[in-house]
Design an enzyme around this catalytic site. Structure first.
Site, PDB file in Angstrom:
ATOM      1  N   ARG A 192       0.762  -1.225  -0.006  1.00  0.00           N
ATOM      2  CA  ARG A 192       0.111   0.182   0.026  1.00  0.00           C
ATOM      3  C   ARG A 192       0.762   1.497   0.039  1.00  0.00           C
ATOM      4  O   ARG A 192       0.136   2.392   0.368  1.00  0.00           O
ATOM      5  CB  ARG A 192      -1.006  -0.072   1.044  1.00  0.00           C
ATOM      6  CG  ARG A 192      -2.046  -1.172   1.212  1.00  0.00           C
ATOM      7  CD  ARG A 192      -3.252  -0.949   2.268  1.00  0.00           C
ATOM      8  NE  ARG A 192      -2.745  -0.698   3.686  1.00  0.00           N
ATOM      9  CZ  ARG A 192      -3.624  -0.354   4.490  1.00  0.00           C
ATOM     10  NH1 ARG A 192      -5.173  -0.236   4.177  1.00  0.00           N
ATOM     11  NH2 ARG A 192      -3.208  -0.046   5.730  1.00  0.00           N
ATOM     12  N   ASP A 193       2.017   1.139  -0.451  1.00  0.00           N
ATOM     13  CA  ASP A 193       2.972   2.250  -0.657  1.00  0.00           C
ATOM     14  C   ASP A 193       4.038   2.314  -1.342  1.00  0.00           C
ATOM     15  O   ASP A 193       5.139   2.699  -1.147  1.00  0.00           O
ATOM     16  CB  ASP A 193       3.491   2.969   0.836  1.00  0.00           C
ATOM     17  CG  ASP A 193       3.514   4.427   0.628  1.00  0.00           C
ATOM     18  OD1 ASP A 193       3.172   5.093  -0.295  1.00  0.00           O
ATOM     19  OD2 ASP A 193       4.551   5.145   1.537  1.00  0.00           O
ATOM     20  N   ILE A 194       3.780   1.484  -2.624  1.00  0.00           N
ATOM     21  CA  ILE A 194       4.922   1.371  -3.726  1.00  0.00           C
ATOM     22  C   ILE A 194       5.244   2.490  -4.246  1.00  0.00           C
ATOM     23  O   ILE A 194       4.456   3.339  -4.976  1.00  0.00           O
ATOM     24  CB  ILE A 194       4.588   0.303  -4.326  1.00  0.00           C
ATOM     25  CG1 ILE A 194       4.280  -0.962  -3.985  1.00  0.00           C
ATOM     26  CG2 ILE A 194       5.522   0.048  -5.565  1.00  0.00           C
ATOM     27  CD1 ILE A 194       5.689  -1.701  -3.340  1.00  0.00           C
TER      28      ILE A 194
ATOM     29  N   ASN B 122      10.661   3.688  -1.688  1.00  0.00           N
ATOM     30  CA  ASN B 122      10.741   2.495  -0.762  1.00  0.00           C
ATOM     31  C   ASN B 122      11.280   1.343  -1.493  1.00  0.00           C
ATOM     32  O   ASN B 122      10.966   0.339  -1.067  1.00  0.00           O
ATOM     33  CB  ASN B 122       9.049   2.503  -0.485  1.00  0.00           C
ATOM     34  CG  ASN B 122       8.499   3.529   0.469  1.00  0.00           C
ATOM     35  OD1 ASN B 122       9.354   4.237   1.200  1.00  0.00           O
ATOM     36  ND2 ASN B 122       7.444   3.516   0.439  1.00  0.00           N
TER      37      ASN B 122
END
Length: 214
Positions: free
Chosen positions: A80-82, A86
């Site tokens: 949920r935060d590609i 990251n």
């Protein structure tokens, strides 16, 4: 943090950052997560004006990202935060997915309502921008698609400043959604945003976008 630690302990894959340990500080009463050392992140490499990634290098990074995500999804984890910052890379070109602060466990056979306020704006899929609370691995795959395009163009492809601007950029590039989009994506009818201008999805729009980015 407890959820992040629990998820990281469940995952074991060469393309996922490894949690080496946990350190506590008696002075500050803080808890620190210790990870393996990685020299670079993908955003930094893309932004480096002296570096132009070759097509084989791009394919290698994308393949590693997909392998890591496949392991996450097979173990019931949504990242949920590609995004580029990251995705860490070591000196040997090994890519590892990091920062599981927004990750969550999910069961595709027993979906539960989830928050739509996840994923950094430029990589957020349209269903989340429109308020969907039932979703699965597609949110990570949308972000991955944005990363793939960014690797080829050398910059983020849809850098919106607000959620409304972001959804406009998506519709302009991909075309306005079909009438049954709300139902298929489980977007609340009251949240469905319909721009005054209807956008058509065409191959020429993608070609012109890629040409202007070269």
């Amino acid at each position: 943090m407890a959820r992040e630690i629990n998820i990281l302990r469940r995952l074991d894959h060469p393309n996922i950052i490894k949690l080496e340990g946990i350190v506590t500080s008696r002075v500050s009463q803080s808890l620190y997560l210790v990870f393996e050392y990685m020299e670079h992140d993908l955003s930094g490499l893309i932004a480096n004006p002296g570096l132009k990634l070759t097509e084989p290098q791009i394919k290698c990074f994308v393949q590693q990202l997909l392998h890591g995500l496949d392991h996450c999804h097979n173990n019931g984890v949504l990242h949920r935060d590609i995004k580029g910052s990251n995705l860490l890379i070591d000196s040997n070109g090994v890519l590892k997915i990091a920062d599981f602060g927004l990750a969550i466990s999910y069961d595709p056979d027993n979906p539960q309502p989830l928050t739509s306020r996840v994923v950094t704006l430029w990589y957020r899929p349209p269903e989340l921008l429109l308020g969907a609370t039932e979703y699965g691995v597609a949110v990570d795959m949308w972000s991955t698609g944005c990363i793939v395009a960014e690797l080829f163009t050398g910059k983020p492809i849809m850098p919106g400043r607000t959620e409304v601007e972001q959804i406009h950029k998506i519709f302009k590039l991909c075309g306005s959604p079909m009438d049954d989009y709300c139902k298929k994506s489980k977007v609340p009818e009251t949240a469905m945003f319909k721009p005054q201008q209807q956008y058509r999805r065409t191959r020429s729009s993608w070609n012109s976008f890629l040409s202007s980015s070269e």
